[in-house]
Design a protein around this motif. Structure first.
Motif, PDB file in Angstrom:
ATOM      1  N   ILE A 170     -10.667  16.930 -81.290  1.00 52.92           N
ATOM      2  CA  ILE A 170      -9.389  17.611 -81.514  1.00 52.92           C
ATOM      3  C   ILE A 170      -9.079  18.548 -80.349  1.00 52.92           C
ATOM      4  CG2 ILE A 170      -8.241  19.377 -82.926  1.00 52.92           C
ATOM      5  CD1 ILE A 170      -9.561  18.100 -85.385  1.00 52.92           C
ATOM      6  N   VAL A 171     -10.082  19.306 -79.910  1.00 51.58           N
ATOM      7  CA  VAL A 171      -9.884  20.246 -78.802  1.00 51.58           C
ATOM      8  C   VAL A 171      -9.496  19.504 -77.529  1.00 51.58           C
ATOM      9  CG1 VAL A 171     -11.033  21.902 -77.280  1.00 51.58           C
ATOM     10  CG2 VAL A 171     -11.426  22.000 -79.746  1.00 51.58           C
ATOM     11  N   ILE A 172     -10.282  18.497 -77.172  1.00 49.22           N
ATOM     12  CA  ILE A 172     -10.025  17.766 -75.927  1.00 49.22           C
ATOM     13  C   ILE A 172      -8.674  17.061 -75.980  1.00 49.22           C
ATOM     14  CG2 ILE A 172     -10.815  15.841 -74.492  1.00 49.22           C
ATOM     15  CD1 ILE A 172     -13.685  16.636 -75.243  1.00 49.22           C
ATOM     16  N   SER A 173      -8.362  16.441 -77.118  1.00 47.96           N
ATOM     17  CA  SER A 173      -7.097  15.722 -77.259  1.00 47.96           C
ATOM     18  C   SER A 173      -5.903  16.660 -77.134  1.00 47.96           C
ATOM     19  CB  SER A 173      -7.062  14.995 -78.606  1.00 47.96           C
ATOM     20  OG  SER A 173      -5.847  14.302 -78.775  1.00 47.96           O
ATOM     21  N   ASN A 174      -5.959  17.815 -77.795  1.00 50.37           N
ATOM     22  CA  ASN A 174      -4.838  18.754 -77.735  1.00 50.37           C
ATOM     23  C   ASN A 174      -4.625  19.302 -76.328  1.00 50.37           C
ATOM     24  OD1 ASN A 174      -3.356  19.574 -80.362  1.00 50.37           O
ATOM     25  ND2 ASN A 174      -5.466  19.302 -81.020  1.00 50.37           N
ATOM     26  N   LEU A 175      -5.710  19.604 -75.625  1.00 51.24           N
ATOM     27  CA  LEU A 175      -5.567  20.126 -74.266  1.00 51.24           C
ATOM     28  C   LEU A 175      -5.012  19.056 -73.325  1.00 51.24           C
ATOM     29  CD1 LEU A 175      -8.813  22.290 -73.909  1.00 51.24           C
ATOM     30  CD2 LEU A 175      -6.480  23.056 -74.380  1.00 51.24           C
ATOM     31  N   LEU A 176      -5.459  17.818 -73.499  1.00 52.64           N
ATOM     32  CA  LEU A 176      -4.931  16.736 -72.668  1.00 52.64           C
ATOM     33  C   LEU A 176      -3.450  16.487 -72.966  1.00 52.64           C
ATOM     34  CD1 LEU A 176      -7.917  14.222 -72.748  1.00 52.64           C
ATOM     35  CD2 LEU A 176      -7.024  15.387 -70.727  1.00 52.64           C
ATOM     36  N   LEU A 177      -3.080  16.464 -74.247  1.00 52.68           N
ATOM     37  CA  LEU A 177      -1.678  16.244 -74.605  1.00 52.68           C
ATOM     38  C   LEU A 177      -0.795  17.376 -74.100  1.00 52.68           C
ATOM     39  CD1 LEU A 177      -2.033  14.833 -78.229  1.00 52.68           C
ATOM     40  CD2 LEU A 177      -1.160  13.617 -76.220  1.00 52.68           C
ATOM     41  N   ASN A 178      -1.325  18.589 -74.111  1.00 54.70           N
ATOM     42  CA  ASN A 178      -0.577  19.719 -73.575  1.00 54.70           C
ATOM     43  C   ASN A 178      -0.267  19.505 -72.093  1.00 54.70           C
ATOM     44  OD1 ASN A 178       0.352  22.538 -74.297  1.00 54.70           O
ATOM     45  ND2 ASN A 178      -0.876  22.981 -72.491  1.00 54.70           N
ATOM     46  N   SER A 179      -1.258  18.987 -71.357  1.00 57.96           N
ATOM     47  CA  SER A 179      -1.052  18.713 -69.936  1.00 57.96           C
ATOM     48  C   SER A 179      -0.094  17.548 -69.723  1.00 57.96           C
ATOM     49  CB  SER A 179      -2.398  18.410 -69.261  1.00 57.96           C
ATOM     50  OG  SER A 179      -3.187  19.577 -69.190  1.00 57.96           O
ATOM     51  N   PHE A 229     -15.519  21.940 -69.882  1.00 58.16           N
ATOM     52  CA  PHE A 229     -14.481  20.905 -69.809  1.00 58.16           C
ATOM     53  C   PHE A 229     -13.225  21.550 -69.244  1.00 58.16           C
ATOM     54  CE2 PHE A 229     -10.685  18.954 -71.686  1.00 58.16           C
ATOM     55  CZ  PHE A 229     -10.833  17.643 -71.240  1.00 58.16           C
ATOM     56  N   THR A 230     -12.667  20.954 -68.192  1.00 61.02           N
ATOM     57  CA  THR A 230     -11.488  21.510 -67.530  1.00 61.02           C
ATOM     58  C   THR A 230     -10.406  20.450 -67.415  1.00 61.02           C
ATOM     59  OG1 THR A 230     -12.909  22.970 -66.204  1.00 61.02           O
ATOM     60  CG2 THR A 230     -10.639  22.679 -65.459  1.00 61.02           C
ATOM     61  N   VAL A 231      -9.172  20.831 -67.732  1.00 60.77           N
ATOM     62  CA  VAL A 231      -8.031  19.938 -67.523  1.00 60.77           C
ATOM     63  C   VAL A 231      -6.939  20.720 -66.800  1.00 60.77           C
ATOM     64  CG1 VAL A 231      -7.147  20.426 -69.859  1.00 60.77           C
ATOM     65  CG2 VAL A 231      -6.317  18.430 -68.609  1.00 60.77           C
ATOM     66  N   LYS A 232      -6.425  20.117 -65.732  1.00 64.31           N
ATOM     67  CA  LYS A 232      -5.419  20.785 -64.900  1.00 64.31           C
ATOM     68  C   LYS A 232      -4.211  19.878 -64.735  1.00 64.31           C
ATOM     69  CE  LYS A 232      -4.577  22.398 -60.155  1.00 64.31           C
ATOM     70  NZ  LYS A 232      -3.777  23.546 -60.581  1.00 64.31           N
ATOM     71  N   ASP A 233      -3.024  20.427 -64.998  1.00 62.12           N
ATOM     72  CA  ASP A 233      -1.794  19.681 -64.728  1.00 62.12           C
ATOM     73  C   ASP A 233      -1.082  20.311 -63.536  1.00 62.12           C
ATOM     74  OD1 ASP A 233       0.348  21.659 -65.539  1.00 62.12           O
ATOM     75  OD2 ASP A 233      -0.649  21.486 -67.483  1.00 62.12           O
ATOM     76  N   ARG A 234      -0.079  19.622 -63.063  1.00 63.92           N
ATOM     77  CA  ARG A 234       0.709  20.115 -61.926  1.00 63.92           C
ATOM     78  C   ARG A 234       2.168  20.272 -62.331  1.00 63.92           C
ATOM     79  NH1 ARG A 234      -3.522  17.350 -60.793  1.00 63.92           N
ATOM     80  NH2 ARG A 234      -4.904  17.960 -59.087  1.00 63.92           N
ATOM     81  N   GLY A 235       2.337  20.776 -63.560  1.00 61.38           N
ATOM     82  CA  GLY A 235       3.676  20.985 -64.097  1.00 61.38           C
ATOM     83  C   GLY A 235       4.278  22.292 -63.629  1.00 61.38           C
ATOM     84  N   VAL A 236       5.225  22.795 -64.414  1.00 62.28           N
ATOM     85  CA  VAL A 236       5.983  23.979 -64.003  1.00 62.28           C
ATOM     86  C   VAL A 236       5.226  25.279 -64.232  1.00 62.28           C
ATOM     87  CG1 VAL A 236       8.204  22.870 -64.385  1.00 62.28           C
ATOM     88  CG2 VAL A 236       7.112  24.083 -66.267  1.00 62.28           C
ATOM     89  N   GLY A 237       4.088  25.228 -64.913  1.00 62.44           N
ATOM     90  CA  GLY A 237       3.355  26.456 -65.194  1.00 62.44           C
ATOM     91  C   GLY A 237       3.925  27.189 -66.392  1.00 62.44           C
ATOM     92  N   LEU A 238       3.221  28.211 -66.830  1.00 59.92           N
ATOM     93  CA  LEU A 238       3.618  28.978 -68.011  1.00 59.92           C
ATOM     94  C   LEU A 238       4.454  30.189 -67.617  1.00 59.92           C
ATOM     95  CD1 LEU A 238       0.173  29.000 -69.855  1.00 59.92           C
ATOM     96  CD2 LEU A 238       2.178  27.677 -70.523  1.00 59.92           C
ATOM     97  N   SER A 239       5.495  30.444 -68.401  1.00 63.56           N
ATOM     98  CA  SER A 239       6.288  31.651 -68.185  1.00 63.56           C
ATOM     99  C   SER A 239       5.525  32.859 -68.725  1.00 63.56           C
ATOM    100  CB  SER A 239       7.631  31.529 -68.908  1.00 63.56           C
ATOM    101  OG  SER A 239       7.431  31.557 -70.316  1.00 63.56           O
TER     102      SER A 239
END
Length: 238
Positions: free
Chosen positions: A133-142, A169-179
């Motif tokens: 659940i943790v890994i899936s939610n973090l990946l979907l968030n990215s 466990f680390t997941v990094k996206d290259r989106g707009v970032g958090l406000s």
């Protein structure tokens, strides 16, 4: 020495805030669940004797929406009072790879590539369902934060600090970032940043509760120029 993360669930103020929200969520979830169950039951009962197509459709809609509320309450209760973990010795890399395989269609729908980095990882003790659940939610968030055709970096590694070994466990996206507002409410169960293209809400608060129950922590770094990184530190098996 590495820079401290922007947000960390090890922060005592954040922990106290989330615990207070969890207590409120537990009470609210219980109070809402009872009338929802009554609505579902009554709708199903009326449906059995209804022959008019329009009224049948109306009853089906009522039942479906009530079930949707029930599912949301289930998410809320997982945050507030999750089941006791059924602990097993697990390989973090194998669990993460399994989740990635299940998300393959979701990743392909946005033409996202995954950059996978694996170092020597110590075994961990965790509930396999809750870890997924943790890994899936973090990946979907990215995934939600990423532009079509972008990429997500996923890594698994080991860490030793203060004579304590952990798997990371680390997941990094290259989106707009958090406000600034999203950072402030990052783990709040009643906040959603979907207007900015990033689904927050129940997913991250469930992650916090599960990781906290296992004795770990979640750190987050985010910038408008470089996307967002979530890092989960999970205690190693003895």
């Amino acid at each position: 020495m590495s820079e401290p993360p922007d947000i960390s669930t090890s922060d005592p103020f954040l922990q106290a805030k989330l615990e207070a929200l969890a207590e409120f969520a537990a009470g609210a979830g219980h109070e809402i669940n009872n009338p929802v169950a009554t609505i579902v039951g009554r709708a199903e009962l009326l449906l059995k004797g209804e022959t008019n197509p329009e009224r049948r459709q109306a009853l089906l809609t009522i039942g479906a929406q009530a079930l949707r509320i029930r599912d949301m309450i289930g998410d809320l209760m997982l945050f507030a009072r999750p089941p006791k973990p059924e602990l097993q010795s697990l390989n973090l890399v194998e669990v993460a790879d399994g989740v990635l395989r299940k998300l393959d269609e979701t990743l392909r729908a946005k033409s996202l590539s995954v950059v996978r980095q694996v170092q020597s990882v110590v075994p961990i003790v965790a509930d396999p369902v809750q870890l997924r659940i943790v890994i899936s939610n973090l990946l979907l968030n990215s995934v939600n934060a990423s532009a079509v055709g972008g990429s997500i970096s996923v890594s698994c590694s080991s860490l030793e600090a203060d004579s304590r070994r952990s798997a990371v466990f680390t997941v990094k996206d290259r989106g707009v970032g958090l406000s600034a507002v999203e950072r402030k409410h990052l783990f709040d169960p009643f906040f959603s940043g979907r207007q900015a293209g990033r689904g927050l809400g129940f997913g991250l608060c469930k992650c916090w509760r599960i990781v906290e129950q296992h004795g770990g922590q979640i750190d987050c770094d985010s910038s408008e120029d470089d996307g967002t990184t979530f890092r989960v530190t999970w205690p190693a098996a003895d």
